[in-house]
Design an enzyme around this catalytic site. Structure first.
Site, PDB file in Angstrom:
ATOM      1  N   VAL A  65       0.805  -1.222   0.000  1.00 38.13           N
ATOM      2  CA  VAL A  65       0.000   0.000   0.000  1.00 38.13           C
ATOM      3  C   VAL A  65       0.835   1.268   0.000  1.00 38.13           C
ATOM      4  CG1 VAL A  65      -2.025  -1.081   1.072  1.00 38.13           C
ATOM      5  CG2 VAL A  65      -0.221  -0.089   2.517  1.00 38.13           C
ATOM      6  N   SER A  92      -8.533   5.164  14.006  1.00 40.75           N
ATOM      7  CA  SER A  92      -8.402   4.644  15.369  1.00 40.75           C
ATOM      8  C   SER A  92      -8.892   5.688  16.349  1.00 40.75           C
ATOM      9  CB  SER A  92      -6.941   4.296  15.667  1.00 40.75           C
ATOM     10  OG  SER A  92      -6.769   4.002  17.048  1.00 40.75           O
ATOM     11  N   TYR A  97       1.774   6.389  15.854  1.00 41.33           N
ATOM     12  CA  TYR A  97       0.508   5.757  15.476  1.00 41.33           C
ATOM     13  C   TYR A  97      -0.648   6.758  15.592  1.00 41.33           C
ATOM     14  CZ  TYR A  97      -3.363   2.406  15.519  1.00 41.33           C
ATOM     15  OH  TYR A  97      -4.533   1.727  15.240  1.00 41.33           O
ATOM     16  N   SER A 116      -0.536   9.355  12.820  1.00 37.73           N
ATOM     17  CA  SER A 116      -0.905   8.814  11.511  1.00 37.73           C
ATOM     18  C   SER A 116      -2.410   8.641  11.402  1.00 37.73           C
ATOM     19  CB  SER A 116      -0.193   7.486  11.266  1.00 37.73           C
ATOM     20  OG  SER A 116      -0.667   6.452  12.118  1.00 37.73           O
ATOM     21  N   LYS A 117      -3.055   8.210  12.487  1.00 41.41           N
ATOM     22  CA  LYS A 117      -4.499   7.979  12.452  1.00 41.41           C
ATOM     23  C   LYS A 117      -5.284   9.289  12.499  1.00 41.41           C
ATOM     24  CE  LYS A 117      -4.461   3.537  12.044  1.00 41.41           C
ATOM     25  NZ  LYS A 117      -4.972   2.888  10.812  1.00 41.41           N
TER      26      LYS A 117
END
Length: 250
Positions: A64, A143, A156, A159-160
């Site tokens: 991806v 998330s 994380y 990024s979310k």
């Protein structure tokens, strides 16, 4: 835990799923196929690991983070089936579990590349086809940490959060073209990603879920199926909570 199926809800619509070998992706592929979709199941893992995937009409290897892989996946789906009605992006990486001063730049960049840049590339790849059709449904895995932030998970969480902003922006661009784009914000779900967190981290995260339990992949699949269906006709640019009440208490 099961949810009632809507037989033929998708009437052989073509839906591409990323992260299809993972817990959320696998459950979603099976649900979509059971409701009549032609599913193109993709994952970074070898196609051999997707062989025999229940409900998949076509399995493909897809990195991806690479625009050329996205082009091949979309072109292959359109060439074989004539159209592409939906995209479900279920891929992701947990990223480093550390305080910000101890995160290596390459680990930060890798997390954003897998979780955020990939969704940008995916949307770029499918928008021309969906706009020509004047129809499309896109659902993206974000998330709850993208809304709230989790300590020691800054890469994380960032990024979310970026995924949420991306979804909101592109949904407005495509709203007049018959395309809806939405995100799902889960909290803890029973997937292999939990194995990459420490016992202490898992316990801390579970303590913040008012329902007091971990979500199940079938629950994600049920929501994803609605977001990818024709019934999702007046909901776009939204982030749907799937956190057992965690965000409701924020």
């Amino acid at each position: 835990m099961t949810a009632p199926l809507w037989t033929n809800r998708f009437d052989r619509q073509v839906i591409l799923v990323t992260g299809a070998a993972g817990g959320l992706g696998r459950a979603s592929v099976e649900r979509l196929a059971a409701e009549g979709a032609i599913v193109v199941a993709t994952d970074l893992k070898s196609p051999d690991n997707l062989a025999g995937h229940s409900g998949a009409f076509l399995t493909m290897e897809l990195d991806v983070t690479r625009a050329d892989h996205w082009r091949v996946a979309v072109d292959s789906a359109v060439e074989q089936f004539g159209r592409l009605d939906g995209l479900l992006m279920c891929h992701g990486a947990q990223g480093p579990e550390a305080d910000v001063e101890r995160i290596a730049l390459e680990d930060w960049q890798r997390t954003l590349r897998i979780n955020l840049d990939s969704c940008f590339l995916g949307l770029q790849a499918v928008m021309p086809t969906m706009k020509r059709q004047s129809y499309g449904r896109v659902a993206v895995l974000s998330s709850i940490s993208g809304r709230e932030g989790n300590a020691s998970m800054s890469a994380y969480s960032t990024s979310k959060a970026g995924v949420i902003a991306l979804v909101k922006s592109v949904a407005k661009e495509a709203a007049a073209d018959g395309i809806t784009i939405n995100a799902v914000a889960p909290s803890m779900f029973q997937t292999p990603l939990l194995q990459h967190l420490s016992e202490e981290r898992n316990a801390a995260l579970l303590s913040r879920v008012p329902m007091g339990r971990i979500g199940q992949p079938l629950e994600f699949a049920a929501l994803a199926a609605w977001l990818l269906s024709a019934e999702c006709s007046y909901t776009t640019g939204q982030v749907l909570d799937l956190s057992g009440g965690r965000y409701a208490g924020s």
